[in-house]
Design a protein around this motif. Structure first.
Motif, short mmCIF file in Angstrom:
data_model
loop_
_atom_site.label_atom_id
_atom_site.label_comp_id
_atom_site.label_asym_id
_atom_site.label_seq_id
_atom_site.Cartn_x
_atom_site.Cartn_y
_atom_site.Cartn_z
N ASP A 422 0.86 -1.22 0.05
CA ASP A 422 0.16 -0.02 0.11
C ASP A 422 0.92 1.29 -0.17
OD1 ASP A 422 0.90 0.04 2.65
OD2 ASP A 422 -0.91 -0.26 3.62
N GLY A 423 2.11 1.13 0.05
CA GLY A 423 3.38 2.40 -0.35
C GLY A 423 3.62 2.66 0.97
N ARG A 424 3.26 1.97 2.16
CA ARG A 424 4.10 2.45 3.65
C ARG A 424 5.13 1.99 3.80
NH1 ARG A 424 1.91 -0.39 7.61
NH2 ARG A 424 0.84 -1.74 6.24
N PHE A 425 6.26 2.68 4.26
CA PHE A 425 7.72 2.26 4.48
C PHE A 425 7.48 1.12 5.71
CE2 PHE A 425 9.85 6.40 3.23
CZ PHE A 425 9.44 6.14 1.71
N ALA A 426 7.91 0.11 5.54
CA ALA A 426 8.10 -0.88 6.63
C ALA A 426 8.66 -0.44 7.91
CB ALA A 426 8.74 -2.28 6.15
N ALA A 427 8.33 -0.60 8.99
CA ALA A 427 8.90 -0.05 10.29
C ALA A 427 9.69 -1.41 10.88
CB ALA A 427 7.61 -0.01 11.35
N ALA A 428 10.83 -1.00 11.46
CA ALA A 428 11.70 -1.80 11.94
C ALA A 428 11.22 -2.32 13.21
CB ALA A 428 13.30 -1.14 12.11
N PRO A 429 11.93 -3.49 13.83
CA PRO A 429 12.87 -4.18 13.39
C PRO A 429 12.30 -4.95 12.07
CG PRO A 429 12.68 -4.80 15.79
CD PRO A 429 11.62 -3.84 15.14
#
Length: 708
Positions: A422-429
């Motif tokens: 959906d275009g969101r940047f993945a959050a770490a970890p």
């Protein structure tokens, strides 16, 4: 590329096509240990810049620039007729010393008199400053400049306590001298007469500099080193001129990128900005170079072990046993203003360290080196299981702790490289898909070596851990609706469901079941992933796709090479041939058939591969792709521990004959010819030489194939 670059060992020179370091805001210069020792080097003729005729660095270690004069008049009188003077600038680097000869020849029918001026400057800028970093603390100062008719000197005292100097000597006395680095030579040439001026540039750190030699002796030494490299390396010839050119260029590029930091030859990442030790890049380049020179892997492993993490240090993203990401030696790193001395923010360097050690032993049979490295390997394995698996879910993930570190710590390390559908940047970890493959491959391939070393308990534990990872992997990463693997799991252990090239690296590891390996390979060469010139980093159907993006739609040769290695090991020759053919198409359109670090992901309808504007070239793992192409065409997979070599060949379209000589395996040499039969299309394999002591097993070859 819009620059010319040459390198030898720890020094490289980057200029424009005229051969100048323009000064001002230019990033060109003479660099050593992340410091610019020349920030200006310009040549003029009667105060005019010469006209460029040709600019070539086709021999890689030596550059030649051919120039002439423009038409010059004063008050209606001809001062110098156009194209009267030929100027040839020839330069090379030997033993950390730059040599440049300016040869001038009169091609007019009358005697000529003109002024040749050369200007120098040294700013001693740290590489980070050159590339735009803004320091928070005060830096060092230039402490001296001096000049006479045959010599110019500049000195710098850094905030890190390190002193640096640039000394330039030339072979003809100057007629005018300036401490600012401007020197004039009044040239007089009879018709057809030639003259030369040789400039010798010595960068030095704390008084240590390269040995002074004559230009002739220095060039002879340099040529000899390249001749020895070529003599000792695998030789390749084919009926495809692009493949021949690509391989020859790749081998030369790999040689120019080798540096000895005290542990043996080691491939730095690439020119101009990454002529330094890298974890991931250097380890993958050394893996690619196993068929060319296995000794490079040994030097790389020793270097990595020497800089292995020792403590928990969030500023450097360091933990005990972790393998470095990048080592810088400039003023900012040594004074602690950036965390790169070394920096450890890489999630894949540590498993790649273990993986390379295992593959090196299987290729060479050299278990003594592995025994020497065993303490470092065991520390790396401990890091993988303890620090690498932050949430104890069985997968290795990363999280940036350093305030000036890298957020995304896989090979796709730009900020936008791990994107949800959906275009969101993945959050770490973040647990990257290919890293799990590296961990599996490292453990499963190291296990039989541990057994050979009498470490049965370690071997058993590695096999158990690898199987546990394999069992958990598919259910966590497989996307049933895409018949493909997700690029990653995010901080909530949710799949990051973009279709990318990352799963291509899994094919080499063995973690993927055979039926799913075939599906992965099939998708990698489907139109949304394969441009015709190579596999894209992201599907053209994905939300984040951009053919001009660094990591979200571009094409990286090394990324394709990792997929090729996996396709070869898995016996997926049809897909491998398609990828190899695409890379050869691309190489045919780049200067010197040299594959750059990356290029844009546009398809063949454009008519040519579109260059990425700031790609490194030459770049180690891009150069190593040329070796990978040959390895996978042979389908060569040694098992030196059990004295066997498997060949499972393919040939891409446009290649019907491939000869490979002096392939180093198990301490011996293997020479093989592949030939496509005209009528049947089958590939005949002839083993012309085998001094490896290994039996050769040939799969998928023509019935008349021969074995030694």
């Amino acid at each position: 590329m819009d620059y010319r670059v040459i390198k030898n060992n720890d020094v490289f020179l980057m200029t424009d096509h005229h051969g100048d370091i323009p000064g001002g805001d230019s990033q060109s210069g003479l660099y050593m240990r992340d410091t610019r020792f020349l920030s200006e080097m310009k040549l003029t003729l009667n105060d005019k810049r010469p006209v460029l005729l040709s600019s070539a660095a086709d021999e890689n270690y030596i550059a030649r620039i051919r120039l002439t004069n423009e038409h010059m008049e004063e008050q209606g009188n001809v001062r110098l007729w156009r194209e009267s003077v030929e100027l040839i600038r020839e330069r090379f680097i030997s033993d950390d010393v730059l040599y440049e000869t300016v040869a001038l020849k009169n091609y007019s029918t009358t005697a000529l008199a003109f002024d040749l001026k050369v200007s120098f400057e040294a700013d001693f800028a740290d590489m980070f400053l050159v590339r735009g970093f803004q320091p928070a603390e005060e830096l060092g100062k230039i402490t001296a400049r001096s000049a006479d008719k045959t010599h110019w000197h500049a000195a710098y005292q850094g905030a890190d306590g390190v002193s640096k100097q640039t000394d330039i000597h030339w072979s003809v006395e100057a007629d005018s001298v300036s401490e600012r680095g401007e020197f004039g030579f009044a040239i007089r040439l009879a018709p057809a007469e030639s003259k030369q001026i040789t400039f010798t540039v010595f960068p030095s750190i704390d008084g240590k500099r390269g040995a002074a030699k004559t230009k002739e002796a220095a060039l002879a030494d340099l040529k000899q080193s390249y001749e020895e490299w070529t003599k000792d390396s695998m030789k390749v010839s084919s009926d495809n001129p692009v493949l021949n050119g690509l391989y020859e260029r790749g081998v030369q590029d790999l040689r120019v990128l080798l540096t000895d930091f005290g542990y043996g030859l080691f491939p730095v990442a690439g020119l101009p900005w990454f002529a330094v030790p890298f974890g991931r890049d250097s380890l993958i380049a050394a893996l690619q170079m196993l068929p060319l020179s296995p000794e490079i892997a040994r030097g790389t492993l020793k270097m990595m072990a020497a800089y292995q993490g020792e403590e928990v240090n969030p500023w450097k993203d360091e933990q005990p046993g972790k393998i470095m990401h990048e080592l810088r030696n400039g003023e900012l790193a040594k004074s602690g203003q950036v965390p790169f001395a070394p920096y450890y923010g890489s999630i894949d360097s540590t498993p790649l360290f273990v993986l390379l050690a295992a593959e090196y032993a299987h290729w060479t049979g050299d278990t003594d080196t592995i025994a020497d490295l065993l303490p470092a390997l065991q520390k790396a394995l401990t890091w993988i299981d303890q620090y690498g698996d932050r949430d104890s879910d069985g997968f290795v993930e990363y999280f940036q702790e350093s305030s000036k570190g890298i957020a995304n710590q896989g090979w796709k390390d730009s900020a936008d490289s791990v994107i949800h559908a959906d275009g969101r940047f993945a959050a770490a970890p973040i647990a990257l898909v290919e890293v799990q493959g590296y961990v599996y491959q490292a453990k499963i391939r190291l296990a039989p070596i541990a057994e050979r070393l009498g470490l049965a308990e370690l071997a058993g534990r590695l096999r158990t851990e690898a199987q546990r990872l394999r069992d958990a992997f598919d259910s966590a990463f497989w996307m049933e609706d895409e018949s493909f693997y997700a690029i990653a799991l995010d901080g909530d252990n949710a799949q990051v469901r973009s279709v990318t090239s990352n799963p291509g690296h899994l094919l080499l590891s063995g973690i993927v079941p055979a039926d799913r390996a075939a599906k992965v390979a099939e998708r990698l060469v489907a139109p949304d992933m394969f441009s015709g010139y190579g596999i894209r980093t992201m599907s053209s159907e994905a939300t984040g796709y951009n053919p001009m993006s660094y990591h979200d739609g571009s094409i990286w040769p090394h990324d394709n090479a990792m997929a090729l290695l996996g396709m070869s090991r898995a016996g997926l020759g049809e897909e491998a041939a398609k990828v190899a053919g695409g890379l050869l198409k691309a190489a045919g359109r780049f200067e010197y058939n040299r594959l750059p670090e990356l290029f844009c992901g546009y398809d063949e309808s454009v008519g040519y591969p579109v260059s990425y504007p700031v790609a490194c070239s030459p770049q180690a793992w891009a150069a190593g792709t040329s070796v990978t192409l040959v390895q996978t065409m042979l389908g060569v997979w040694p098992d030196a521990l059990n004295r066997s070599i498997r060949l499972q060949p393919y040939l891409p379209d446009g290649v019907n004959l491939l000869r490979v000589a002096d392939l180093p395996v198990a301490g011996g040499k293997l020479s093989v010819t592949l030939r496509r039969e005209r009528e049947s299309g089958e590939i005949r394999v002839d083993v012309a030489e085998n001094t490896t002591g290994c039996r050769v097993e040939i799969a998928g070859a023509a019935a008349g194939a021969t074995r030694n």
